[in-house]
Enzyme design. Structure first.
Site, PDB file in Angstrom:
ATOM      1  N   ASP A 491      13.653   3.263   9.157  1.00 28.85           N
ATOM      2  CA  ASP A 491      13.866   1.823   9.319  1.00 28.85           C
ATOM      3  C   ASP A 491      13.529   1.137   7.995  1.00 28.85           C
ATOM      4  OD1 ASP A 491      14.208  -0.364  11.600  1.00 28.85           O
ATOM      5  OD2 ASP A 491      12.683  -1.066  10.171  1.00 28.85           O
ATOM      6  N   GLU A 534      19.341  -1.915  10.967  1.00 30.82           N
ATOM      7  CA  GLU A 534      18.781  -1.294   9.772  1.00 30.82           C
ATOM      8  C   GLU A 534      18.078   0.018  10.092  1.00 30.82           C
ATOM      9  OE1 GLU A 534      15.571  -4.172  11.264  1.00 30.82           O
ATOM     10  OE2 GLU A 534      17.748  -3.964  11.296  1.00 30.82           O
TER      11      GLU A 534
END
Length: 653
Positions: A491, A534
């Site tokens: 992430d 993301e």
């Protein structure tokens, strides 16, 4: 030997045999007739002698019997008449005349047994028939024999021998037989001439039929039977019917050949054997139909290329070939099948064509014209066989067109000494390739659509749908090979601030850059997946010989590479970091998605521990995270954890 000669010899032999048989039968018949006739004459003469002797005895002039016999011998054809006395007469009247005393063996036998005997003498100038007839005493004769002779009834009184000449009968028989043989010979000769004439016509027709049929077997239906004269019999009918049939075959089969040749774009006018040519073309169309049906069931273009390779090798005996796929958007060629090997290296051409498709002469061929270097060595300067390839090799390159664009190039490599044979096969090979072209294009389009559906449009990475479709295959492969799968959840840190501060275009640029950086750090067998927003997932297959550290090494490489990554955006250069959580399947759990959640737990731990780090899952970590989350408040990461707090601003480079 021709039929005319055989028939003539047979007819002559049969006639000669017939003449011989007739001659033998005639001679035998004449002989038997002559003997039978002579016997009748001899019996008549003997009876005359008996009557004469009896009359002479009654009249008392028996002593004059010699003159009577001499007069009888003067009869034409009667050579001799001789009388001998039997033993009873000798006892009663004496031995008689001198010539009556000298008995031969036949006369003695006749006097002894009382039976007449015949004998044919053929050793002299003429054949003589001799018959010796006994005189038997009987009471029934007139005068009564017993009245003069002191004997019992049945006693042999004497015998008379009559000799008759058969020379005249023999001459007449030979003359008659000769006339018959001559007549039959003339008849046989005339018959032979007539039969030979008819046979010659039949043979001429048969030879004509043989010639026409022989040419027809070779595919030439232009020959006709030409008779020397018009005939209205069966021979003329056969010739006319065969000529009509050849004309019909020439017209119908020739038309069929032209139609089939037009379909497969084959020049058939130079071939006299239209039967073999048509058969070959029709067989090719049938095989092509089966081939197309087969490749339409293939799932991918590479399977179609494999089937094309099988056709080249099995149907056309071509062992050396390369199938190139044209990557139009990249102006590159890619080897799909080389000499039967999938994805093998470029073996017959300069490697330049792989990076620059326009360097390939066939690729830039106008209208898909075949590049044939058989008669023009050096026609394509890209043809470059490897040095270890022994032999005098040449090539023919066939561009495969679809919708006016060359999508595939098939290169045939053959030894120059055999090139002419394979050149004749080109039209038939092109039929297969023309039928394969739309199928290849459709498979490539399906691959493109499938790949688009399974990839993230922005980053080019595989998406979550791809993971769902591929997961079962990946797990089965890992189980079969005894490997474990390292699950890596990633992430980007503070990514929300990038979007909020610099806009979504900047965020997209960061995501694209991350995708490239991540792909550069993993192996070809590893998978990088955009999991959502993301958040990314990396799957790494760890073998037993790697000691379970491959995932840790790759994770650290990605983290370090992202930390070093710089993204220019609107006059600014952004720097980012990434947090990574790791778990291992099946060591950390028996279900893949459960183990993936544990990697997410490790990622959460990395976030809470300060970000920009790699954390591997350990047992009990999920409970520890829940306790810390309850004590410290909101989670630093969205998703399953609590809503994250305000993100830090990204650092400017």
């Amino acid at each position: 030997m021709k039929l005319t000669t055989k028939t003539t010899i047979f007819t002559i032999t049969l006639s000669m045999a017939l003449l011989v048989v007739l001659l033998i039968i005639s001679l035998y018949a004449f002989r038997q007739f002559s003997l039978s006739n002579a016997e009748e004459h001899a019996r008549t003469a003997a009876e005359i002698v008996r009557v004469g002797l009896t009359e002479a005895m009654v009249n008392g002039v028996i002593t004059e019997r010699e003159r009577m016999l001499q007069r009888l011998s003067a009869v034409e054809g009667l050579r001799d008449a001789r009388v001998v006395r039997g033993q009873p007469v000798v006892k009663q009247f004496g031995e008689g005349l001198t010539q009556e005393r000298d008995l031969d063996s036949i006369e003695k036998d006749v006097l002894s047994h009382g039976k007449a005997q015949t004998f044919l003498e053929e050793g002299g100038e003429e054949p003589i028939f001799r018959m010796t007839i006994p005189y038997i005493a009987t009471q029934e004769s007139n005068p009564n024999c017993l009245a003069c002779h002191d004997v019992k009834p049945g006693a042999v009184l004497g015998a008379v021998t009559i000799s008759i000449s058969l020379g005249n009968q023999k001459s007449q028989a030979l003359l008659t037989v000769g006339a018959m043989v001559l007549a039959l010979g003339i008849f046989s000769g005339i018959t032979i001439l007539l039969v030979r004439g008819q046979i010659r016509a039949i043979v001429a027709t048969a030879e004509g039929v043989s010639h026409v049929v022989s040419l027809a077997k070779g595919g030439d239906f232009t020959a006709r039977i030409e008779l020397k004269e018009q005939r209205d019999d069966e021979i003329g009918t056969i010739a006319q019917d065969l000529n009509d049939m050849m004309g019909h075959l020439q017209e119908s089969l020739g038309g069929l050949t032209r139609d089939v040749a037009r379909v497969i774009q084959y020049e058939s006018t130079g071939h006299k054997n239209i039967l073999d040519t048509t058969t070959h073309m029709v067989d090719t169309l049938v095989n092509v139909a089966h081939f197309k049906q087969t490749i339409e069931e293939d799932r991918t273009p590479i399977e179609v290329y494999q089937h094309i390779g099988h056709v080249l090798r099995d149907e056309f005996l071509i062992q050396r070939y390369t199938i190139y796929e044209v990557l139009t958007d990249k102006d590159q060629l890619e080897t799909m099948v080389v000499d039967g090997e999938l994805k093998a290296g470029c073996r017959w051409c300069d490697l330049q064509i792989l990076a620059q498709a326009e360097a390939c002469r066939a690729r830039r061929s106008a209208g898909g014209r075949v590049v044939d270097a058989v008669d023009t060595p050096g026609l394509c300067n890209m043809f470059s066989p490897r040095k270890n390839m022994e032999g005098d090799w040449t090539h023919m390159c066939i561009p495969v067109l679809h919708s006016g664009t060359i999508s595939v190039v098939v290169q045939l490599v053959v030894e120059r000494s055999h090139a002419t044979f394979f050149r004749h096969q080109l039209p038939f090979i092109q039929v297969y390739l023309r039928e394969a072209a739309p199928v290849i294009q459709a498979k490539r389009l399906l691959d493109t659509l499938r790949d688009s559906a399974l990839r993230d449009a922005m980053t080019g990475l595989h998406n979550r749908r791809f993971l769902e479709e591929y997961l079962d295959t990946m797990l089965a492969t890992a189980k079969r090979q005894g490997n474990s799968i390292r699950i890596m959840m990633l992430d980007l840190d503070h990514f929300k601030n990038v979007n909020d501060t610099y806009g979504h275009d900047a965020g997209d640029a960061v995501l694209i850059g991350f995708g490239k950086v991540a792909m550069a750090q993993v192996r070809a067998s590893d998978m990088v997946i955009r999991y959502g927003g993301e958040e990314f997932m990396v799957l790494i297959a760890e073998g037993k010989d790697e000691g379970g550290s491959a995932g840790d090494v790759v994770a650290e490489k990605i983290r370090a590479a992202v930390e070093a990554m710089r993204t220019p955006v609107g006059g600014h250069v952004l720097s980012n970091t990434v947090s990574v959580g790791l778990s291992r399947f099946p060591d950390d759990g028996g279900e893949f998605w459960e183990v993936a959640k544990l990697a997410d737990v490790a990622l959460y731990q990395a976030k809470r521990s300060g970000r920009n780090r790699v954390v591997s899952y350990v047992a009990g970590m999920e409970s520890e995270d829940e306790d810390k989350a309850a004590a410290k408040g909101p989670s630093p990461r969205g998703g399953e954890a609590p809503v994250r707090a305000k993100e830090e601003k990204p650092r400017k480079g």
